[in-house]
Design an enzyme around this catalytic site. Sequence first.
Site, PDB file in Angstrom:
ATOM      1  N   HIS A  47      53.242  37.970 -18.427  1.00 54.23           N
ATOM      2  CA  HIS A  47      54.467  38.332 -17.690  1.00 54.23           C
ATOM      3  C   HIS A  47      54.432  39.796 -17.252  1.00 54.23           C
ATOM      4  O   HIS A  47      55.470  40.417 -17.014  1.00 54.23           O
ATOM      5  CB  HIS A  47      55.741  38.071 -18.533  1.00 54.23           C
ATOM      6  CG  HIS A  47      56.013  36.609 -18.758  1.00 54.23           C
ATOM      7  ND1 HIS A  47      56.326  36.103 -19.993  1.00 54.23           N
ATOM      8  CD2 HIS A  47      56.009  35.564 -17.900  1.00 54.23           C
ATOM      9  CE1 HIS A  47      56.499  34.782 -19.901  1.00 54.23           C
ATOM     10  NE2 HIS A  47      56.313  34.443 -18.627  1.00 54.23           N
ATOM     11  N   LEU A  65      62.940  35.974 -20.336  1.00 52.36           N
ATOM     12  CA  LEU A  65      63.302  34.665 -20.891  1.00 52.36           C
ATOM     13  C   LEU A  65      63.424  33.645 -19.764  1.00 52.36           C
ATOM     14  O   LEU A  65      64.478  33.526 -19.130  1.00 52.36           O
ATOM     15  CB  LEU A  65      64.632  34.774 -21.663  1.00 52.36           C
ATOM     16  CG  LEU A  65      64.745  35.927 -22.681  1.00 52.36           C
ATOM     17  CD1 LEU A  65      66.121  35.937 -23.333  1.00 52.36           C
ATOM     18  CD2 LEU A  65      63.647  35.826 -23.734  1.00 52.36           C
ATOM     19  N   ARG A  87      56.768  25.140 -24.940  1.00 52.41           N
ATOM     20  CA  ARG A  87      55.676  25.704 -25.755  1.00 52.41           C
ATOM     21  C   ARG A  87      56.213  26.178 -27.106  1.00 52.41           C
ATOM     22  O   ARG A  87      57.349  26.650 -27.197  1.00 52.41           O
ATOM     23  CB  ARG A  87      55.033  26.891 -25.030  1.00 52.41           C
ATOM     24  CG  ARG A  87      54.144  26.495 -23.881  1.00 52.41           C
ATOM     25  CD  ARG A  87      53.703  27.704 -23.070  1.00 52.41           C
ATOM     26  NE  ARG A  87      54.367  27.753 -21.788  1.00 52.41           N
ATOM     27  CZ  ARG A  87      54.324  28.786 -20.953  1.00 52.41           C
ATOM     28  NH1 ARG A  87      53.645  29.868 -21.280  1.00 52.41           N
ATOM     29  NH2 ARG A  87      54.957  28.737 -19.795  1.00 52.41           N
ATOM     30  N   ARG A 127      69.867  25.036 -19.355  1.00 47.04           N
ATOM     31  CA  ARG A 127      71.164  24.611 -18.789  1.00 47.04           C
ATOM     32  C   ARG A 127      71.609  23.297 -19.408  1.00 47.04           C
ATOM     33  O   ARG A 127      72.763  23.120 -19.781  1.00 47.04           O
ATOM     34  CB  ARG A 127      71.054  24.431 -17.267  1.00 47.04           C
ATOM     35  CG  ARG A 127      71.029  25.733 -16.526  1.00 47.04           C
ATOM     36  CD  ARG A 127      70.582  25.535 -15.104  1.00 47.04           C
ATOM     37  NE  ARG A 127      69.155  25.176 -15.059  1.00 47.04           N
ATOM     38  CZ  ARG A 127      68.368  25.349 -14.021  1.00 47.04           C
ATOM     39  NH1 ARG A 127      68.866  25.819 -12.908  1.00 47.04           N
ATOM     40  NH2 ARG A 127      67.099  25.040 -14.068  1.00 47.04           N
ATOM     41  N   GLY A 136      64.969  33.606 -15.699  1.00 47.30           N
ATOM     42  CA  GLY A 136      65.983  32.550 -15.551  1.00 47.30           C
ATOM     43  C   GLY A 136      67.071  32.566 -16.618  1.00 47.30           C
ATOM     44  O   GLY A 136      68.268  32.649 -16.303  1.00 47.30           O
ATOM     45  N   GLU A 172      59.109  39.030  -9.308  1.00 46.60           N
ATOM     46  CA  GLU A 172      57.641  39.030  -9.374  1.00 46.60           C
ATOM     47  C   GLU A 172      57.033  38.981  -7.973  1.00 46.60           C
ATOM     48  O   GLU A 172      56.009  39.620  -7.709  1.00 46.60           O
ATOM     49  CB  GLU A 172      57.158  37.827 -10.206  1.00 46.60           C
ATOM     50  CG  GLU A 172      57.469  37.971 -11.692  1.00 46.60           C
ATOM     51  CD  GLU A 172      57.397  36.648 -12.450  1.00 46.60           C
ATOM     52  OE1 GLU A 172      58.241  35.763 -12.177  1.00 46.60           O
ATOM     53  OE2 GLU A 172      56.533  36.497 -13.308  1.00 46.60           O
TER      54      GLU A 172
HETATM   55  N1  LIG Z   1      72.371  29.188 -15.175  1.00 47.64           N
HETATM   56  C1  LIG Z   1      71.455  29.048 -16.132  1.00 47.64           C
HETATM   57  N2  LIG Z   1      71.819  28.975 -17.437  1.00 47.64           N
HETATM   58  C2  LIG Z   1      70.916  28.820 -18.405  1.00 47.64           C
HETATM   59  N3  LIG Z   1      69.600  28.729 -18.191  1.00 47.64           N
HETATM   60  C3  LIG Z   1      69.176  28.799 -16.929  1.00 47.64           C
HETATM   61  C4  LIG Z   1      70.059  28.970 -15.829  1.00 47.64           C
HETATM   62  N4  LIG Z   1      69.334  28.994 -14.684  1.00 47.64           N
HETATM   63  C5  LIG Z   1      68.038  28.859 -15.074  1.00 47.64           C
HETATM   64  N5  LIG Z   1      67.948  28.732 -16.406  1.00 47.64           N
HETATM   65  C6  LIG Z   1      66.721  28.552 -17.227  1.00 47.64           C
HETATM   66  O1  LIG Z   1      65.692  29.344 -16.694  1.00 47.64           O
HETATM   67  C7  LIG Z   1      64.476  28.566 -16.682  1.00 47.64           C
HETATM   68  C8  LIG Z   1      63.624  28.984 -15.510  1.00 47.64           C
HETATM   69  O2  LIG Z   1      63.423  30.367 -15.569  1.00 47.64           O
HETATM   70  P1  LIG Z   1      62.465  31.060 -14.501  1.00 47.64           P
HETATM   71  O3  LIG Z   1      62.384  32.494 -14.853  1.00 47.64           O
HETATM   72  O4  LIG Z   1      62.908  30.698 -13.135  1.00 47.64           O
HETATM   73  O5  LIG Z   1      61.140  30.329 -14.907  1.00 47.64           O
HETATM   74  P2  LIG Z   1      59.748  30.164 -14.207  1.00 47.64           P
HETATM   75  O6  LIG Z   1      59.647  31.220 -13.122  1.00 47.64           O
HETATM   76  O7  LIG Z   1      58.798  30.468 -15.334  1.00 47.64           O
HETATM   77  O8  LIG Z   1      59.673  28.762 -13.730  1.00 47.64           O
HETATM   78  C9  LIG Z   1      64.916  27.126 -16.561  1.00 47.64           C
HETATM   79  O9  LIG Z   1      63.991  26.292 -17.191  1.00 47.64           O
HETATM   80  C10 LIG Z   1      66.251  27.120 -17.260  1.00 47.64           C
HETATM   81  O10 LIG Z   1      66.015  26.778 -18.618  1.00 47.64           O
HETATM   82  C1  LIG Z   2      52.693  33.436 -18.589  1.00 53.36           C
HETATM   83  C2  LIG Z   2      53.788  32.456 -18.466  1.00 53.36           C
HETATM   84  O1  LIG Z   2      54.209  31.888 -19.449  1.00 53.36           O
HETATM   85  O2  LIG Z   2      54.310  32.272 -17.244  1.00 53.36           O
HETATM   86  P1  LIG Z   2      55.549  31.346 -16.835  1.00 53.36           P
HETATM   87  O3  LIG Z   2      56.728  31.907 -17.536  1.00 53.36           O
HETATM   88  O4  LIG Z   2      55.632  31.474 -15.345  1.00 53.36           O
HETATM   89  O5  LIG Z   2      55.230  29.946 -17.306  1.00 53.36           O
HETATM   90 MG   LIG Z   3      58.147  32.731 -14.278  1.00 55.48          MG
END
Ligand SMILES: Nc1ncnc2c1ncn2[C@@H]1O[C@H](COP(=O)(O)OP(=O)(O)O)[C@@H](O)[C@H]1O
Ligand SMILES: CC(=O)OP(=O)(O)O
Ligand SMILES: [Mg+2]
Length: 400
Positions: free
Chosen positions: A181, A210, A242, A286, A329, A382
């Site tokens: 990250h 997170l 994970r 969510r 997220g 990012e």
């Molecule tokens: N409004 C929300 N409330 C709680 N969790 C959320 C919300 N919006 C997104 N998420 C969480 O954030 C996660 C995605 O985060 P994100 O940083 O976009 O992940 P990635 O880029 O790794 O796919 C989702 O799997 C969900 O669990």
């Molecule tokens: C490194 C890694 O876990 O990336 P992502 O959160 O996009 O799955």
């Molecule tokens: Mg990500």
Amino acid sequence: MSDILLVLNAGSSSIKFALYEAHTEPTQDHLICEGGIGSLGHCPHHKVVDRHGATVHEAYLPEGAGHDDAIAALIGWIEQRFPDQRIAAAGHRVVHGGDLFDAPAHIDAGVIEQLRSFIPLAPLHQPHSVAAIEALAKLHPKLPQVACFDTAFHHHLPPVATWFALPRELTAQGVRRYGFHGISYEYIASQLPTVAGQEIADGRVVVGHLGAGASMCAMHARKSIATSMGFTALDGLMMGSRTGVLDPGVVLYLLQQKGMTPDAISDLLYRQSGLLGVSSISDDMRTLLASDDPRAEEAIALFVYRIGRELGSLAAALGGLDALVFTAGIGERAPEIRRRVCAQAAWLGVVLDGHANANLSGAGRISSDESKVAVWVIPTDEDLMIACQVWRLVDGGRPA
Ligand SMILES: Nc1ncnc2c1ncn2[C@@H]1O[C@H](COP(=O)(O)OP(=O)(O)O)[C@@H](O)[C@H]1O
Ligand SMILES: CC(=O)OP(=O)(O)O
Ligand SMILES: [Mg+2]
């Protein structure tokens, strides 16, 4: 004809992309559009929004379409939608660069082979970035492509923060903590002076990224000095699917006593565990927050507990804590999780401003005035970080 930069972030079941104007070093104002193709292998859904979030394109790809089809569809759409613009360069999020890369790198055949060598260490991500790079090279052999690494921000970790207590021959072979990250952490580090002030930026900060994958990073003066992810993106916090940190004896037990194959164990640790495994409901925070099933609450409790434990460990590595930053997220959009993490961190002197926490949108401080540790939410970007890294490396698409 004007130039644009293409940013690609290939995941296991999706390809996300963003387009930026390339006439100057990109900022959020130079975003043209962003989106992605999700549910690859099933019923892929292609959606693009503009800088304000308004949908500019929505379509389905044929059922079963994979990464190569998605890249072709994406490039086709860009060229048809922006006929007067030239893709000057493409930047890829590459999760693992091992100890070979401490900065973004021009991609050539040799680099692709090096990236391929890390596939076993990042099976959810690395094969798909390599596939995207190769698919794009096939379509546009002359296009400059740049790899931007999740590991690079942690390249200068103090050696003691990288060692496992393994025989040194293995450490010398590269079996050590790398951290991930890093593109997100570099973006947060770049924002700290303007958002949280120079004093905090120069101080001891823990950032919690997170998201679906989750990790934490201890920064001193905006440099990574410790981080929760390790040799692979399995270590540290509990994640969507994970495990995070796990007694290695469990893996031996599953292999030796339960007769599980390495592939089955890999699937268990990467895809069947975390929030999904503990709740038996979902990997999505969510869904769990909205559920009244006690198993959802147990998964959330463990997620928060693990963050609290990691925060204590990283604060110890820093010798104290000036600020805590939430991002990605869950960090950006789940005030309930932030509230619970902050309640658990009361022993560090964290006092939340409940109103600010519940009503925040975008970046802002959510700790009260009497809090000994300032708590901030800073949305990560990012894609923008990658666009900037590409722009700096190829000078806006004019290769040096
Ligand atoms: N409004 C929300 N409330 C709680 N969790 C959320 C919300 N919006 C997104 N998420 C969480 O954030 C996660 C995605 O985060 P994100 O940083 O976009 O992940 P990635 O880029 O790794 O796919 C989702 O799997 C969900 O669990
Ligand atoms: C490194 C890694 O876990 O990336 P992502 O959160 O996009 O799955
Ligand atoms: Mg990500």
